[in-house]
Design a protein around this motif. Structure first.
Motif, PDB file in Angstrom:
ATOM      1  N   ASN A  75      10.862   7.339  12.373  1.00  0.00           N
ATOM      2  CA  ASN A  75      11.669   7.641  13.631  1.00  0.00           C
ATOM      3  C   ASN A  75      12.050   8.833  13.232  1.00  0.00           C
ATOM      4  N   ARG A  76      13.226   9.195  14.040  1.00  0.00           N
ATOM      5  CA  ARG A  76      13.797  10.416  14.217  1.00  0.00           C
ATOM      6  C   ARG A  76      14.497   9.861  12.370  1.00  0.00           C
ATOM      7  N   GLU A  77      14.737   9.220  11.774  1.00  0.00           N
ATOM      8  CA  GLU A  77      15.334   9.436  10.166  1.00  0.00           C
ATOM      9  C   GLU A  77      13.788   9.663   9.077  1.00  0.00           C
ATOM     10  N   ASP A  78      12.646   9.903   9.869  1.00  0.00           N
ATOM     11  CA  ASP A  78      11.537   9.824   9.324  1.00  0.00           C
ATOM     12  C   ASP A  78      11.826   8.378   8.124  1.00  0.00           C
ATOM     13  N   ASP A  79      11.945   7.344   8.593  1.00  0.00           N
ATOM     14  CA  ASP A  79      11.348   5.833   8.590  1.00  0.00           C
ATOM     15  C   ASP A  79      10.312   5.288   9.391  1.00  0.00           C
ATOM     16  N   VAL A  80       9.647   5.227   8.679  1.00  0.00           N
ATOM     17  CA  VAL A  80       8.302   3.896   8.516  1.00  0.00           C
ATOM     18  C   VAL A  80       9.030   2.742   9.910  1.00  0.00           C
ATOM     19  N   VAL A  81       8.552   3.047  10.950  1.00  0.00           N
ATOM     20  CA  VAL A  81       8.829   2.217  11.968  1.00  0.00           C
ATOM     21  C   VAL A  81       7.370   1.243  12.592  1.00  0.00           C
ATOM     22  N   LYS A  82       5.809   2.014  12.311  1.00  0.00           N
ATOM     23  CA  LYS A  82       5.174   1.358  12.554  1.00  0.00           C
ATOM     24  C   LYS A  82       4.127   1.730  10.782  1.00  0.00           C
ATOM     25  N   LEU A  83       2.774   1.400  11.077  1.00  0.00           N
ATOM     26  CA  LEU A  83       1.547   1.593  10.297  1.00  0.00           C
ATOM     27  C   LEU A  83       0.378   0.590  10.512  1.00  0.00           C
ATOM     28  N   GLU A  84      -0.429   1.174  10.693  1.00  0.00           N
ATOM     29  CA  GLU A  84      -1.350   1.202  11.326  1.00  0.00           C
ATOM     30  C   GLU A  84      -2.534   1.812  10.800  1.00  0.00           C
ATOM     31  N   GLY A  85      -3.637   0.529  10.185  1.00  0.00           N
ATOM     32  CA  GLY A  85      -4.891   1.579   9.737  1.00  0.00           C
ATOM     33  C   GLY A  85      -6.536   1.171  10.658  1.00  0.00           C
ATOM     34  N   LEU A  86      -6.629   3.069  10.971  1.00  0.00           N
ATOM     35  CA  LEU A  86      -7.219   3.665  12.174  1.00  0.00           C
ATOM     36  C   LEU A  86      -8.935   2.916  12.577  1.00  0.00           C
ATOM     37  N   ASN A  87      -9.274   2.369  10.979  1.00  0.00           N
ATOM     38  CA  ASN A  87     -10.421   2.196  10.205  1.00  0.00           C
ATOM     39  C   ASN A  87     -10.536   1.197  10.053  1.00  0.00           C
ATOM     40  N   GLN A  88     -11.766   0.440   9.217  1.00  0.00           N
ATOM     41  CA  GLN A  88     -12.093  -0.882   8.705  1.00  0.00           C
ATOM     42  C   GLN A  88     -11.377  -0.838   7.395  1.00  0.00           C
ATOM     43  N   ASP A  89     -11.513   0.170   6.221  1.00  0.00           N
ATOM     44  CA  ASP A  89     -10.802   0.558   5.410  1.00  0.00           C
ATOM     45  C   ASP A  89      -9.599   0.729   5.546  1.00  0.00           C
ATOM     46  N   GLY A  90      -9.302   1.532   6.776  1.00  0.00           N
ATOM     47  CA  GLY A  90      -6.966   1.616   6.612  1.00  0.00           C
ATOM     48  C   GLY A  90      -6.428   0.452   7.382  1.00  0.00           C
ATOM     49  N   GLU A  91      -7.868  -0.459   6.774  1.00  0.00           N
ATOM     50  CA  GLU A  91      -6.478  -1.752   7.276  1.00  0.00           C
ATOM     51  C   GLU A  91      -6.741  -2.444   6.212  1.00  0.00           C
ATOM     52  N   ALA A  92      -7.683  -2.471   5.437  1.00  0.00           N
ATOM     53  CA  ALA A  92      -8.278  -2.922   4.145  1.00  0.00           C
ATOM     54  C   ALA A  92      -6.644  -2.120   2.877  1.00  0.00           C
ATOM     55  N   LEU A  93      -6.774  -1.048   2.865  1.00  0.00           N
ATOM     56  CA  LEU A  93      -5.449  -0.571   2.767  1.00  0.00           C
ATOM     57  C   LEU A  93      -4.076  -0.849   3.119  1.00  0.00           C
ATOM     58  N   ILE A  94      -3.901  -1.075   3.920  1.00  0.00           N
ATOM     59  CA  ILE A  94      -2.670  -1.292   4.007  1.00  0.00           C
ATOM     60  C   ILE A  94      -2.247  -3.017   4.085  1.00  0.00           C
ATOM     61  N   GLU A  95      -3.324  -3.785   3.948  1.00  0.00           N
ATOM     62  CA  GLU A  95      -2.982  -5.268   3.770  1.00  0.00           C
ATOM     63  C   GLU A  95      -2.214  -5.481   3.202  1.00  0.00           C
ATOM     64  N   GLY A  96      -1.146  -6.747   3.527  1.00  0.00           N
ATOM     65  CA  GLY A  96      -0.192  -6.861   2.735  1.00  0.00           C
ATOM     66  C   GLY A  96       0.757  -5.690   2.367  1.00  0.00           C
ATOM     67  N   TYR A  97       0.943  -5.164   2.892  1.00  0.00           N
ATOM     68  CA  TYR A  97       2.228  -3.685   2.248  1.00  0.00           C
ATOM     69  C   TYR A  97       3.047  -3.903   3.233  1.00  0.00           C
ATOM     70  N   ASP A  98       4.412  -3.783   3.281  1.00  0.00           N
ATOM     71  CA  ASP A  98       5.092  -3.887   3.430  1.00  0.00           C
ATOM     72  C   ASP A  98       5.954  -3.036   3.910  1.00  0.00           C
ATOM     73  N   PHE A  99       6.584  -2.333   4.440  1.00  0.00           N
ATOM     74  CA  PHE A  99       7.056  -0.638   4.838  1.00  0.00           C
ATOM     75  C   PHE A  99       7.711  -0.872   5.306  1.00  0.00           C
ATOM     76  N   ARG A 100       8.462  -1.913   5.646  1.00  0.00           N
ATOM     77  CA  ARG A 100       9.599  -2.468   6.571  1.00  0.00           C
ATOM     78  C   ARG A 100      10.930  -2.097   5.460  1.00  0.00           C
TER      79      ARG A 100
END
Lengths: 211, 255
Positions: free
Chosen positions: A96-121
């Motif tokens: 967002n405008r405050e540079d806070d992460v509002v959404k995180l998504e993996g664009l490939n299979q490894d990307g999904e594995a990397l962010i799995e279980g990670y709480d970015f909120r």
């Protein structure tokens, strides 16, 4: 003007004048059916403006909620720009405008594995990027001396330049040069060449991305 | 607040004030509750009248007592939270109303009361004047009027209305009153509409709006008043129609 007494009460009488007006007047010993020449009309309070005040209050509350929503809440959830992080795992961070992460998504299979279980909120973009690089190292997606590609899109050109610069400095500072950063060219073939692949499956991921 | 009230002992000033307030709120919504309130506080009203007149109401000050009762009722209708305790508020309203009443009465101070002694034989002025009135006729007319009004009230009650409701709904602005008269004229010109009102118990708003050119919202807003005034022009209310000579110049005959 004559008044016909229609109804009597201890404190007032209802009278009908010759023009058809029903009035409340002081009951000076009147009897129903009596006609009188003069009456003392009740001085009734003006109609309460409850509805008007209620409406004004509602409008003020709605305006307040609008200001709150569009001025504070919506910007918190509205995506201003995105940051793409490519190691081999391909991850996109929406900020967002405050540079806070509002959404995180993996664009490939490894990307999904990397962010799995990670709480970015509630986390800022540079902290999330730092954490993801650490996770990539720990999970074997990235080796010492490997290269991380970063690119910012959306927002203003100034924001994109500043974001890429900040993230690059953050990673270089944190990892003391053990990780190389290629900023501004993520998603290009040139960047892909600089990436470190894991277990030889880079080609598959690369094909997926091109698709 | 409720807990504080519960803690107050029975008969304490705070508890009494809350009880009066509850009665006043009820009086603002319901004429019967207002009558009960007036009846309950009549000693207070008499006392306030006495403070002003320095004489018992029975000693020729009955009108002042009635005006004071009216002022008490007005105070109950206009009372709101934030205006202090009710009784001092009502006391001020009574005093102001009596002052106004006396000012109006002073305009007639040049007139001689009919009860003034008119001679040495102790007769009053009233007794010396030639009596041109037909007392028996006036009594009969009053009795007939009373019967007709009571019947009118009963028919209004079938619509769920009282005269007080109609008075509250009566137009106060000239323009609105003229619009209501236009609706009445439309109904008088189309007796079928009056018949529909009587038989269905509903005001034919759409037809009246089309026939009179008055906005439907205006008719809806003054529905209670229009029901009453239209009913008065149905059959059976000759005395009332005769009284409404300023809106029924032709003698109020139904067309």
């Amino acid at each position: 003007m004559k008044y016909l007494v229609m109804e009597t009460h201890p404190a007032y009488a209802v009278v009908l004048d010759e023009r058809g007006r029903f009035l409340r007047a002081a009951n000076l010993h009147y009897e129903v059916g009596e006609t009188v020449d003069q009456v003392v009309e009740l001085q009734l309070p003006p109609a309460r403006r409850f509805r008007a005040w209620w409406l004004v209050g509602l409008v003020v509350v709605l305006l307040g909620l609008g200001v709150l929503f569009f001025g504070f809440i919506r910007p918190q959830w509205m995506v201003y720009g995105t940051v793409r992080l490519q190691i081999n795992p391909d991850v996109q961070l929406s900020v967002n405008r405050e540079d806070d992460v509002v959404k995180l998504e993996g664009l490939n299979q490894d990307g999904e594995a990397l962010i799995e279980g990670y709480d970015f909120r509630g986390e800022e973009c540079d902290d999330v990027v730092e954490d993801l690089v650490k996770r990539a190292l720990r999970m074997g997606y990235l080796e010492t001396g490997g290269t991380v590609s970063l690119s910012a899109s959306g927002g203003s050109s100034h924001w994109r330049d500043e974001m890429e610069k900040d993230l690059r400095e953050t990673i270089l500072d944190e990892f003391k040069g053990s990780v190389q950063v290629s900023a501004g060219d993520a998603g290009t073939d040139q960047t892909a060449d600089a990436q470190t692949s894991r277990k030889g499956d880079w080609d598959d991921d690369h094909d997926d991305r091109d698709d | 607040m409720h807990r504080q009230l519960q803690m107050e002992p029975e008969g304490s000033p705070l508890r009494k004030e809350h009880k009066i307030e509850a009665q006043v709120w009820a009086a603002q919504k319901d004429p019967a509750s207002a009558d009960a309130l007036i009846g309950q506080y009549m000693p207070f009203i008499r006392s306030e009248t006495f403070k002003f007149t320095h004489a018992a109401p029975e000693a020729g000050h009955e009108d002042e007592l009635n005006i004071a009762a009216t002022a008490f009722y007005e105070a109950a209708l206009s009372y709101q939270r934030g205006r202090g305790a009710f009784l001092p508020y009502a006391s001020t309203a009574i005093r102001n109303r009596l002052i106004d009443f006396y000012r109006v009465e002073q305009r007639h101070s040049g007139l001689v009361p009919l009860e003034t002694p008119a001679g040495e034989d102790g007769r009053q002025l009233l007794e010396t004047l030639p009596d041109s009135r037909d007392e028996i006729g006036a009594y009969d007319l009053r009795a007939a009027s009373r019967e007709e009004i009571q019947e009118f009230g009963r028919q209004l009650a079938t619509f769920g209305l009282s005269f007080s409701d109609v008075a509250d709904n009566c137009p106060r602005q000239e323009r609105t009153m003229a619009a209501c008269h236009a609706v009445l004229n439309c109904a008088r010109a189309n007796p079928m509409l009056l018949d529909r009102l009587v038989h269905t118990g509903r005001l034919p708003v759409r037809e009246l709006a089309m026939g009179s050119g008055v906005d439907k919202k205006t008719i809806e807003r003054h529905r209670k008043y229009l029901v009453a005034i239209l009913l008065a022009f149905t059959n059976g209310y000759e005395i009332i129609r005769g009284h409404l000579r300023q809106i029924a110049p032709k003698g109020g005959e139904r067309t």
